[in-house]
Enzyme design. Sequence first.
Site, PDB file in Angstrom:
ATOM      1  N   LYS A   1       6.842   6.852   5.329  1.00 12.06           N
ATOM      2  CA  LYS A   1       6.160   7.749   6.266  1.00 12.06           C
ATOM      3  C   LYS A   1       4.866   7.124   6.790  1.00 12.06           C
ATOM      4  CE  LYS A   1       7.385  11.935   3.981  1.00 12.06           C
ATOM      5  NZ  LYS A   1       8.754  11.660   3.756  1.00 12.06           N
TER       6      LYS A   1
ATOM      7  N   GLU B   1      18.793  15.479   1.721  1.00  4.86           N
ATOM      8  CA  GLU B   1      17.783  16.123   0.862  1.00  4.86           C
ATOM      9  C   GLU B   1      17.401  17.507   1.382  1.00  4.86           C
ATOM     10  OE1 GLU B   1      13.723  15.521   1.525  1.00  4.86           O
ATOM     11  OE2 GLU B   1      14.048  13.728   2.744  1.00  4.86           O
TER      12      GLU B   1
HETATM   13  N1  PSU Z   1      11.418  13.009   5.460  1.00  7.42           N
HETATM   14  C1  PSU Z   1      10.939  13.879   6.389  1.00  7.42           C
HETATM   15  N2  PSU Z   1      10.149  14.895   5.953  1.00  7.42           N
HETATM   16  C2  PSU Z   1       9.850  15.089   4.599  1.00  7.42           C
HETATM   17  C3  PSU Z   1      10.363  14.178   3.615  1.00  7.42           C
HETATM   18  C4  PSU Z   1      11.155  13.159   4.118  1.00  7.42           C
HETATM   19  O1  PSU Z   1      11.199  13.714   7.597  1.00  7.42           O
HETATM   20  O2  PSU Z   1       9.151  16.045   4.246  1.00  7.42           O
HETATM   21  C5  PSU Z   1      10.061  14.375   2.116  1.00  7.42           C
HETATM   22  C6  PSU Z   1      11.077  13.590   1.283  1.00  7.42           C
HETATM   23  O3  PSU Z   1      11.724  14.528   0.451  1.00  7.42           O
HETATM   24  C7  PSU Z   1      10.263  12.627   0.459  1.00  7.42           C
HETATM   25  C8  PSU Z   1       9.011  13.389   0.272  1.00  7.42           C
HETATM   26  O4  PSU Z   1      10.905  12.272  -0.736  1.00  7.42           O
HETATM   27  O5  PSU Z   1       8.796  13.920   1.592  1.00  7.42           O
HETATM   28  C9  PSU Z   1       7.878  12.530  -0.283  1.00  7.42           C
HETATM   29  O6  PSU Z   1       6.954  13.342  -0.942  1.00  7.42           O
HETATM   30  P1  PSU Z   1       5.900  12.715  -1.990  1.00  7.42           P
HETATM   31  O7  PSU Z   1       5.049  11.795  -1.192  1.00  7.42           O
HETATM   32  O8  PSU Z   1       5.129  13.910  -2.526  1.00  7.42           O
HETATM   33  O9  PSU Z   1       6.688  12.052  -3.063  1.00  7.42           O
END
Ligand code: PSU
Length: 307
Positions: free
Chosen positions: A166, A30
Site C-alpha cells: 500500500k 479477503e
Molecule cells: N487491500 C485494499 N484495502 C485493504 C486491505 C487490502 O485495497 O484494506 C487490507 C488487507 O487485508 C491487508 C491489510 O492485509 O489491509 C493490512 O493491514 P495491516 O497493515 O494492519 O496489517
Amino acid sequence: MPAFVGCEFAPFFPDIAQARSIIMSSVALETTVLSHGLPWPANMELALSVETLVRENGAEPRTVGILDGKIATRCDRADLERFCQEDGIEKVSLRNLPAVVAQGRSGATTVAATIRLAHQAGIRVMATGGIGGVHQGADGQPLWDESADLTELARCPVTVVCAGPKAILNLEATRERLETLGVTVVGWQTDTMPAFYCGETSFPVDVRCNSIEEVAAIVRSRDALRLPQAILVTVPLPEAHALPIEEVQRVVSEALGLPIAQSLRPAEVTPYLLDQVRQQLGDKALAANIALLEQNAQLAARIAVAL
Ligand code: PSU
Ligand code: MN
C-alpha cells in the site's frame, strides 16, 4: 466408490480428478477490504464484482472470513452482506485468529490470515488490493509497526496477486523486508514494483513476467524446490487510474501528524490512513482502489487456471 474424505465436491463431482482440478483453480479473496477497507455500498458492489470476474475467468471465487467462530472459505450473498454491513466484525490477522474462533466471534481476514486459511484449505492463489508492510511516522521514517502480511507471506507457499504494498507505507523498508523474508516479487509486465493506487515506484521487482505461463513456471519451480514462501505478483494500475505518489504520501504524513493518529490501536492504522486518502483525494482514490482489486482478481483467476 472411492473415499472422498475432506472433499467438499464429492456429491457433485464423483470423478476425483475433476474434483481436484476444480479445487485447484480457486482464488481466495479477503474480507478485511470489505469490512474495514471500503465504505458501504461500494464494498458490497466490489464483493460481488470480484467474485463474478473470477468466475468469468474460469476459476472459483473463495471469499475467506470468520462468521460466529466458524471459518468460511466460501461465502454466499448473505455472508458477504454481513462482512460489508455488520458492526463489530473484527479485523483478523494471525495474532487474534485463534481467539476470534475460540470465542465464536466474527472477523474479516487480512492478507495474512486469508493466505494462512486458504493454504490450509488447499487454495493456491489469492487476490487482494495492496499488501501491508512497514509503516512510517509523520517524518516518513520507518516504524516498528510492520504488517503480519509480510511474515505470513514468508511462510505460506501460495501466489498472491496484488498491486504491490500500500502506498501509505514506507516503501523502501517494505521492499527490503520482502527481500529479507525471501518473498519472490514478480512484476506483471513491469520492472519496477507498483505501490497500490500509485502505478509505479523506483524499487525493482525480482523478476518480470510478461505472460501467465512465465508466472506459472515460477510457482512450479518454488513448489519443486519445496520453498515455503509466497510468490507475490505485483500488477500496476493503468496510468489513467493511478494517483501521484507524492500526493498520497503528503496526505499520509499530514494524517500521521494529527493528534488522533497517536491514539490509534495497531489494527486501526491502515484503515485510518486509507480513509484519510479517500477523504482528501476523493472519488479518484476510491475508483483506483476498486479498479486495482478487479484487475488483480482477473489475473489471479487466469493464474489459478494455468496452475
Ligand atoms: N487491500 C485494499 N484495502 C485493504 C486491505 C487490502 O485495497 O484494506 C487490507 C488487507 O487485508 C491487508 C491489510 O492485509 O489491509 C493490512 O493491514 P495491516 O497493515 O494492519 O496489517
Ligand atoms: Mn500494524
